[in-house]
Design a protein around this motif. Structure first.
Motif, PDB file in Angstrom:
ATOM      1  N   ASN A   1      30.536  57.822  38.835  1.00 43.94           N
ATOM      2  CA  ASN A   1      29.436  57.074  38.238  1.00 43.94           C
ATOM      3  C   ASN A   1      29.765  56.859  36.771  1.00 43.94           C
ATOM      4  O   ASN A   1      29.791  57.810  35.982  1.00 43.94           O
ATOM      5  CB  ASN A   1      28.124  57.881  38.323  1.00 43.94           C
ATOM      6  CG  ASN A   1      27.448  57.697  39.654  1.00 43.94           C
ATOM      7  OD1 ASN A   1      27.506  56.627  40.260  1.00 43.94           O
ATOM      8  ND2 ASN A   1      26.782  58.741  40.112  1.00 43.94           N
ATOM      9  N   PHE A   2      30.078  55.632  36.433  1.00 43.29           N
ATOM     10  CA  PHE A   2      30.381  55.283  35.046  1.00 43.29           C
ATOM     11  C   PHE A   2      29.991  53.814  34.955  1.00 43.29           C
ATOM     12  O   PHE A   2      30.815  52.914  35.101  1.00 43.29           O
ATOM     13  CB  PHE A   2      31.874  55.502  34.773  1.00 43.29           C
ATOM     14  CG  PHE A   2      32.264  55.564  33.314  1.00 43.29           C
ATOM     15  CD1 PHE A   2      31.365  55.242  32.298  1.00 43.29           C
ATOM     16  CD2 PHE A   2      33.546  55.955  32.942  1.00 43.29           C
ATOM     17  CE1 PHE A   2      31.740  55.307  30.961  1.00 43.29           C
ATOM     18  CE2 PHE A   2      33.931  56.031  31.610  1.00 43.29           C
ATOM     19  CZ  PHE A   2      33.016  55.696  30.621  1.00 43.29           C
ATOM     20  N   TYR A   3      28.659  53.588  34.759  1.00 47.71           N
ATOM     21  CA  TYR A   3      28.098  52.249  34.922  1.00 47.71           C
ATOM     22  C   TYR A   3      28.664  51.246  33.937  1.00 47.71           C
ATOM     23  O   TYR A   3      28.548  50.049  34.133  1.00 47.71           O
ATOM     24  CB  TYR A   3      26.573  52.309  34.820  1.00 47.71           C
ATOM     25  CG  TYR A   3      25.899  52.768  36.096  1.00 47.71           C
ATOM     26  CD1 TYR A   3      26.593  53.516  37.030  1.00 47.71           C
ATOM     27  CD2 TYR A   3      24.579  52.435  36.366  1.00 47.71           C
ATOM     28  CE1 TYR A   3      25.994  53.934  38.202  1.00 47.71           C
ATOM     29  CE2 TYR A   3      23.964  52.852  37.540  1.00 47.71           C
ATOM     30  CZ  TYR A   3      24.667  53.600  38.452  1.00 47.71           C
ATOM     31  OH  TYR A   3      24.063  54.001  39.615  1.00 47.71           O
ATOM     32  N   GLU A   4      29.305  51.727  32.875  1.00 45.62           N
ATOM     33  CA  GLU A   4      29.951  50.810  31.939  1.00 45.62           C
ATOM     34  C   GLU A   4      31.041  49.996  32.642  1.00 45.62           C
ATOM     35  O   GLU A   4      31.418  48.925  32.177  1.00 45.62           O
ATOM     36  CB  GLU A   4      30.563  51.594  30.770  1.00 45.62           C
ATOM     37  CG  GLU A   4      29.543  52.056  29.728  1.00 45.62           C
ATOM     38  CD  GLU A   4      28.896  53.395  30.065  1.00 45.62           C
ATOM     39  OE1 GLU A   4      28.849  53.759  31.275  1.00 45.62           O
ATOM     40  OE2 GLU A   4      28.438  54.087  29.152  1.00 45.62           O
ATOM     41  N   PHE A   5      31.549  50.535  33.762  1.00 44.42           N
ATOM     42  CA  PHE A   5      32.588  49.808  34.496  1.00 44.42           C
ATOM     43  C   PHE A   5      32.052  49.187  35.777  1.00 44.42           C
ATOM     44  O   PHE A   5      32.794  48.542  36.521  1.00 44.42           O
ATOM     45  CB  PHE A   5      33.761  50.735  34.826  1.00 44.42           C
ATOM     46  CG  PHE A   5      34.556  51.152  33.622  1.00 44.42           C
ATOM     47  CD1 PHE A   5      35.258  50.212  32.886  1.00 44.42           C
ATOM     48  CD2 PHE A   5      34.587  52.478  33.220  1.00 44.42           C
ATOM     49  CE1 PHE A   5      35.992  50.589  31.768  1.00 44.42           C
ATOM     50  CE2 PHE A   5      35.318  52.870  32.106  1.00 44.42           C
ATOM     51  CZ  PHE A   5      36.018  51.917  31.376  1.00 44.42           C
ATOM     52  N   GLY A   6      30.790  49.395  36.103  1.00 46.39           N
ATOM     53  CA  GLY A   6      30.223  48.854  37.335  1.00 46.39           C
ATOM     54  C   GLY A   6      29.436  49.906  38.077  1.00 46.39           C
ATOM     55  O   GLY A   6      29.559  51.098  37.799  1.00 46.39           O
ATOM     56  N   MET A   7      28.621  49.443  39.031  1.00 48.54           N
ATOM     57  CA  MET A   7      27.685  50.364  39.672  1.00 48.54           C
ATOM     58  C   MET A   7      28.236  51.085  40.894  1.00 48.54           C
ATOM     59  O   MET A   7      27.719  52.116  41.299  1.00 48.54           O
ATOM     60  CB  MET A   7      26.422  49.608  40.061  1.00 48.54           C
ATOM     61  CG  MET A   7      25.584  49.255  38.852  1.00 48.54           C
ATOM     62  SD  MET A   7      24.018  48.553  39.349  1.00 48.54           S
ATOM     63  CE  MET A   7      23.509  49.690  40.600  1.00 48.54           C
TER      64      MET A   7
ATOM     65  N   PRO B   1      34.619  52.199  38.595  1.00 50.35           N
ATOM     66  CA  PRO B   1      35.304  52.758  37.416  1.00 50.35           C
ATOM     67  C   PRO B   1      36.818  52.837  37.576  1.00 50.35           C
ATOM     68  O   PRO B   1      37.562  52.474  36.660  1.00 50.35           O
ATOM     69  CB  PRO B   1      34.681  54.154  37.269  1.00 50.35           C
ATOM     70  CG  PRO B   1      33.320  53.998  37.851  1.00 50.35           C
ATOM     71  CD  PRO B   1      33.508  53.066  39.025  1.00 50.35           C
ATOM     72  N   SER B   2      37.320  53.261  38.734  1.00 50.05           N
ATOM     73  CA  SER B   2      38.772  53.333  38.897  1.00 50.05           C
ATOM     74  C   SER B   2      39.367  51.939  39.047  1.00 50.05           C
ATOM     75  O   SER B   2      40.508  51.693  38.657  1.00 50.05           O
ATOM     76  CB  SER B   2      39.144  54.210  40.097  1.00 50.05           C
ATOM     77  OG  SER B   2      38.496  53.755  41.257  1.00 50.05           O
ATOM     78  N   THR B   3      38.595  51.003  39.601  1.00 49.41           N
ATOM     79  CA  THR B   3      39.114  49.652  39.837  1.00 49.41           C
ATOM     80  C   THR B   3      39.137  48.809  38.565  1.00 49.41           C
ATOM     81  O   THR B   3      40.068  48.040  38.348  1.00 49.41           O
ATOM     82  CB  THR B   3      38.254  48.933  40.891  1.00 49.41           C
ATOM     83  OG1 THR B   3      38.069  49.806  42.005  1.00 49.41           O
ATOM     84  CG2 THR B   3      38.926  47.659  41.379  1.00 49.41           C
ATOM     85  N   TYR B   4      38.099  48.937  37.741  1.00 53.39           N
ATOM     86  CA  TYR B   4      37.948  47.996  36.617  1.00 53.39           C
ATOM     87  C   TYR B   4      38.176  48.618  35.240  1.00 53.39           C
ATOM     88  O   TYR B   4      37.700  48.101  34.238  1.00 53.39           O
ATOM     89  CB  TYR B   4      36.553  47.362  36.669  1.00 53.39           C
ATOM     90  CG  TYR B   4      36.312  46.598  37.944  1.00 53.39           C
ATOM     91  CD1 TYR B   4      37.102  45.487  38.267  1.00 53.39           C
ATOM     92  CD2 TYR B   4      35.314  46.982  38.831  1.00 53.39           C
ATOM     93  CE1 TYR B   4      36.898  44.790  39.442  1.00 53.39           C
ATOM     94  CE2 TYR B   4      35.101  46.280  40.011  1.00 53.39           C
ATOM     95  CZ  TYR B   4      35.897  45.186  40.309  1.00 53.39           C
ATOM     96  OH  TYR B   4      35.695  44.507  41.474  1.00 53.39           O
TER      97      TYR B   4
END
Lengths: 210, 271
Positions: B28-34, B39-42
């Motif tokens: 969970n790292f919403y700065e990179f997506g929900m 997070p690992s992809t973007y």
């Protein structure tokens, strides 16, 4: 076997024996594929959660398809009425699998938690209420019931609009924040319900004027 | 991720660590997506260097730390911590880092400092989740601790996991780990640590105060409005029929160390 026929400008699918069974079969594939993945440890780090959400999403998709049949007929003239029951039943089977996954795989049949959930948590109360309302519709989705219930059958099946609204709110609540996915699906459900209300009201007033 | 010089520290959980791929691909790292995989992809465009961490506010020695100076100055040790997410899942993660207390002591907090406010990085050009308009989180992500919680020996600033520097999706280059609290307290990619007098705002609390409290202590008796917190799904336990679920422990099992911090507080209302 399915056959395409040119009717004027349009290509049309000719109804064929077994077409509804085929749709049911294809419609259940997303569940089958994900179940296979899950059972083989291929659904990522949190497989039960992924499977549970996947089934819920497909229940919503088939509910949307079923609700879309009439507007499509009125607005575009394309008649998918003979598939509507199959769409509805697919929504029902996905809802069943969604609930079963939650009860058996997710909560491991913990009755204490389950009872708390459906009595104390609006998110789950809404989902459960929608599921309960789907039951009588699924049970009466056959020719015999349509004949037996007569005009009551149509009234009973208007429950689907209540179900759609319950599902829309449940779906919105399933995410920690509002986002494109949740807003699009919930918005589409609500739009179709509103369209239906508007359509019925318009038909009613034109009939009175005639 | 580069290898990190680290030594075993206290608080080894005595449990099997969650596989590295799950720790780095279920985030969970919403700065990179929900989505958990976002997070690992973007996060490929994210640059954790150069980087500074500002320590200021109510301290007698404020300082802007270069991240490499900070990592060289602090005693980096490995700690195997349980991690319980508010979404009712859990992992066991071998972090590499140093106690937050060590850093705060160097800054010399003033007598009127009561809370520690943390701020995460704001880089919409590198963090796609900060660019989308349709979510209700405000950026940058902010978090906070009471000063005694921040000074507790369990509270860690992690700069690595599994003996390597932190991957972007886990909060590179430095993040907070508070193992007796829900995971969202563990603010990632920290740029500022400020000592303050009043309880600072926190991101999830600001979004929905009824669901996410300031304290966010793991507590099986206080349920989330939408789900039970009595038990948790074990991440990385295999397919559908693998490890499954376990009971959630008060303070995530760290009650012996931290229960004293909350002596006379009502944890039902101060959740």
């Amino acid at each position: 076997m399915p056959r395409l026929v040119r009717q004027g400008r349009y290509l049309t699918v000719v109804p064929w024996r077994g077409e509804r069974t085929a749709i049911m079969f294809v419609g259940l594939m997303p569940a089958a594929v994900y179940f296979w993945y899950g059972a083989h440890g291929q659904l990522g780090a949190d497989p039960v959660n992924v499977f549970e959400r996947w089934l819920g999403l497909w229940a919503v998709r088939f509910l949307l398809l079923g609700l879309f049949v009439t507007p499509l007929r009125v607005m575009v003239g394309s008649n998918l009425l003979r598939y509507r029951r199959t769409f509805g039943l697919l929504a029902f089977w996905y809802a069943c699998m969604h609930v079963a996954t939650y009860v058996v795989l997710d909560q491991r049949g913990d009755m204490g938690v389950l009872l708390q959930d459906i009595t104390h948590r609006p998110f789950l109360m809404l989902g459960f209420a929608a599921f309960l309302l789907l039951l009588p519709l699924a049970v009466t989705s056959n020719d015999w019931s349509i004949r037996r219930l007569g005009r009551w059958w149509g009234r009973l099946h208007r429950f689907v609009y209540i179900i759609a609204v319950l599902v829309a709110v449940h779906f919105l609540m399933a995410f920690k924040t509002y986002n494109m996915t949740s807003i699009s699906y919930a918005g589409a459900l609500v739009l179709l319900v509103l369209w239906r209300g508007w359509h019925m009201w318009r038909r009613h007033t034109t009939m009175r004027m005639a | 991720a580069d290898a990190l010089r680290t030594r075993p520290g206290p608080f080894q959980a005595g449990e099997t660590p969650t596989p590295l791929t799950d720790v780095t691909h279920y985030n969970n790292f919403y700065e990179f997506g929900m989505d958990k995989s976002d997070p690992s992809t973007y996060s490929a465009a994210f640059r954790p260097r150069p980087w500074t961490v500002t320590v200021d506010g109510l301290v007698s020695r404020p300082r802007v730390w270069d991240i490499d100076d900070l990592m060289a100055a602090m005693p980096i040790e490995e700690r195997l911590y349980r991690m319980r997410c508010v979404e009712a899942w859990s992992m066991v993660i071998p972090w590499d880092g140093f106690p937050l207390a060590t850093l705060l002591q160097q800054a010399e907090p003033l007598g009127n400092a009561r809370y520690v406010a943390f701020e995460s990085v704001l880089r919409p050009e590198q963090m796609p989740g900060q660019r989308t308009g349709l979510d209700s989180l405000q950026w940058p992500y902010v978090e906070g601790l009471r000063l005694d919680e921040a000074m507790h020996p369990l509270t860690l600033l992690a700069v690595g996991l599994y003996g390597q520097t932190l991957p972007a999706q886990n909060g590179a280059p430095v993040r907070l780990v508070v193992p007796w609290k829900y995971g969202f307290k563990g603010i990632k990619s920290i740029v500022r640590i400020r000592l303050v007098e009043k309880m600072p705002p926190t991101t999830w609390n600001r979004m929905n105060a009824a669901e996410y409290g300031f304290f966010a202590n793991v507590n099986p008796d206080v349920n989330h409005p939408r789900w039970s917190q009595a038990s948790e799904r074990i991440i990385g336990a295999g397919g559908f029929f693998g490890g499954g679920r376990k009971k959630t422990l008060m303070f995530n099992g760290y009650g012996e160390q931290v229960a004293g911090l909350y002596g006379n507080m009502n944890l039902r209302t101060s959740y």
